[in-house]
Every structure is written in structure tokens, then in C-alpha cells.
Design a protein around this motif. Sequence first.
Motif, PDB file in Angstrom:
ATOM      1  N   ASP A  67       0.811  -1.216   0.000  1.00  0.00           N
ATOM      2  CA  ASP A  67       0.000   0.000   0.000  1.00  0.00           C
ATOM      3  C   ASP A  67       0.844   1.266   0.000  1.00  0.00           C
ATOM      4  O   ASP A  67       0.341   2.351  -0.302  1.00  0.00           O
ATOM      5  CB  ASP A  67      -0.936   0.014   1.216  1.00  0.00           C
ATOM      6  N   SER A  68       2.128   1.148   0.362  1.00  0.00           N
ATOM      7  CA  SER A  68       2.995   2.332   0.443  1.00  0.00           C
ATOM      8  C   SER A  68       3.749   2.609  -0.848  1.00  0.00           C
ATOM      9  O   SER A  68       4.395   3.653  -0.967  1.00  0.00           O
ATOM     10  CB  SER A  68       4.008   2.163   1.589  1.00  0.00           C
ATOM     11  N   GLN A  69       3.684   1.686  -1.788  1.00  0.00           N
ATOM     12  CA  GLN A  69       4.473   1.863  -3.011  1.00  0.00           C
ATOM     13  C   GLN A  69       4.006   3.089  -3.781  1.00  0.00           C
ATOM     14  O   GLN A  69       2.822   3.269  -4.037  1.00  0.00           O
ATOM     15  CB  GLN A  69       4.366   0.609  -3.893  1.00  0.00           C
ATOM     16  N   GLY A  70       4.961   3.945  -4.148  1.00  0.00           N
ATOM     17  CA  GLY A  70       4.636   5.151  -4.889  1.00  0.00           C
ATOM     18  C   GLY A  70       3.999   6.242  -4.057  1.00  0.00           C
ATOM     19  O   GLY A  70       3.527   7.238  -4.598  1.00  0.00           O
ATOM     20  N   LYS A  71       3.995   6.068  -2.723  1.00  0.00           N
ATOM     21  CA  LYS A  71       3.365   7.053  -1.843  1.00  0.00           C
ATOM     22  C   LYS A  71       4.387   7.616  -0.860  1.00  0.00           C
ATOM     23  O   LYS A  71       5.406   6.988  -0.566  1.00  0.00           O
ATOM     24  CB  LYS A  71       2.206   6.423  -1.058  1.00  0.00           C
TER      25      LYS A  71
END
Length: 417
Positions: A67-71
Amino acid sequence: MMRAAVGLWVLSAVICVGRGHHHLGHDDDKTIQDTVVDGSANSVSLVTEANQEFSFRLYRKLAADADSQGKNIFFSPASVSTALAALSVGARGETHRQLFSGLGFNSSLLTQTDVDQAFQRFLQRANNTSQDTTEGTAVFVDNRFKPKPEFLQTLKQSYLTDGFNVDFTNVTESADTINKYVEEKTNGKIDKLVEDLDPNTVMYLISYIYYKGKWETPFDPELTKQDDFNVDENTKVSVDMMNMDDDFYTYHDRELNTTVLQLPFKSSYSMLLMLPDVMATLENGISPNHVTKWLKAMMRPRKHDVYIPKFSIKTSYNLNDVLSEMGMADMFGDRANLTGISEGLRLAVSEVVHKATLDVDEVGAEAAAATGIGIMLMSGFWGPVPVLKFNRPFMVLITERNTEKILFLGKIINPTI
């Protein structure tokens, strides 16, 4: 409505410490006092080290999460560790062992009392020595739920916890109550910590932290210009880029291929900005020892032309899976042992949520975070009592339980005839 649970903190018994008749001389007194002080200082040091290590372990878990990828990633490890340490006060058995191990507390060197006293020092220091930061905890308890007085007393004494009674059967109103409290404590930055409350919630434990600091040397707004920010090799975005040509404390870490910039605030706080050649190298390698090394190495400032984007970010995490992967799984399910909170009821953690904000501009930085731990009954014990009226035709059966032999069976259409 929220009301302060004044009676919540009153212990029904007075704890007395027995004193023997042996008289200690002044030398004996001093030896004992020195031993206590040294032991306490050592415990604080051990908890501090554990908290620092936990910060980077939790970061790596969040960074690796799908869920944290690219954020953006931004959170307060201090808030998370404080909330979990407060929860450990009520944990027992394997649940307690997992919390201590997950937080990095060595149970052979640290007792629960050691940890509690360390966090008491951390919170008192944060609130007494700085005008920039505010930290604290609170517990919201259902009107019909009676936790152990000693659990509440430890929260009050060691974690400086505010206590409130709420009606968790009204999930909307109780969520609003918690959110308003957190919003006030974080100066409006975290306005909706609780999104959905489990209807079986009987207690909600939170920790919060708010920081606002002004740069020791502010940036000149006249020098802030639009510029490109390279998200990746193929993506650029336009940002307001601040600029300052001045003496700065910097350090280049060859091991991590990272340049570190220190921006001091008008206090004992600083912001460290880390610019790596390869982000994965920094993420996977950074440790508390690196931070210590950087700060010690920044002995004299050097001239730099520095550019930093103005930005404002908000993050939100559900930490259930992340904490389970870090070894703290039992508290979320049937194996939860929270008998230090209440022995008569089966309790478990329904959620650990965390929200954080960071604003950086020419004047300084403002950051806030809050962690919420929902504690629920494993059954719907506090739900509305169901109404069951046999006011229409019904069947009746009489059986022997062990053999399940049916003795009588019938249907009642009119009980008056």
C-alpha cells in the motif's frame, strides 16, 4: 457526550509499603540511592535505544508494504511506541512477550515498571522542556466496562493519560468524541483519527504528538520559485522550491551514498534531510548509529546553495498487518491476553491506526501524529439486549441433553385453551 472520568482514576485501596526495624546509616542510604539512580538511568537508556531501533524497523516495514508503493511515508515512531507500551501495561503471557519483543525491549533486562518509568520521563521531558512539542495519551472507556484500577492508575501515573467515559454503543458519537479530542491536541492537524469503530469496542487508547518549530535561519520567501521535482526517471512535477545560500551543517555518508543536511530549529530540535544516490541503499541500511555519527560529524558549517521544496503531506496507516509481521500478532485475535486490563472478559485489539501530517515552508515546520488502539470484546457482550416475544404460535420440545432423546414435541397455537 464526553465527560472526564474523575472517578476512573481513584483507587479503592491504599497501597502501603512495609518498613522493617533495621536502621540504615547515611552510607547505606547513599549506596541504595546511587544504585536506584544508576539502574533507572540504565533502563531509560535501554528503552531509548529500543525506541530508536523500532523507528527504523517500522519504517522498513511500511516502505515494503504494497500500500505504500509510490506514496509518501511519514509517521511518528514515538507516538506508535508510546501507544503500544501503554497497551503492554494490560498485556500478559505471550501477548506481553510479543509486545516487548516487537518494541525491542529486552525482557531479561527491562521490567514493565522500567518501561513505564522510562516513558514517564520521556513524556514529562517533552512537555516540560520545550514550547515546540506536545505529547500525551488518553483512554476512552465504555460506561459499562470496568477496567482494573491498577491498569488505569499506571496509565495515569506513567503515561500521563487523560481518562474519559463514553458510550461506545453509540459508535458515531463516541468516534466524534475521540476525534475532537485528538484534533484539539494536535492543533487541528489530525482531525479524523477514528474512521469506523468496531461495535464491540469497550476501550480506545490513543497517543498524540504535535510539533511546531521555526528555522534558526528562515528562508526568504522572495527566493522561492517554481521548479521541477523528479519523482522518478520518467516523471516530473512542479513545486515551490525554497532557496538559501548560507553556511549549513552537512555530511556525506559514503557507506550509504547519502548526503545529509541539518536544518536547526530555534530550539534543541533539528530536521535532517537525507539525499541518497540510491534510495534502497539508504532505506535498508539506515540505523540509529548513523544518525549519531552524522550529528557528531557536523562540527563546522560550510557554504552551500540549498534548495528544498515547500510541501504539505498527510499519511494514514492501519498497522494491524505490519505489527503482526513484526511479531505482535496475538493481540489481534483469539489468543490475545489482555487480562491486565480486565480478567473477567475476553479482550482483543481491533485496530491500531496511525495518522500523521508534515508541513514545511520558509518559516519552519509543523508536524503532528496520533496513534489509536481499539480494544474490543471478543463477543457482542455490550450490544443491545435482544427482545424475544413468544406472542404468536410457537413449537415446544423437551429433550434429554446427553442422549438428545426427544421426550415431548408440540406446537402452541393458543396458550389459554
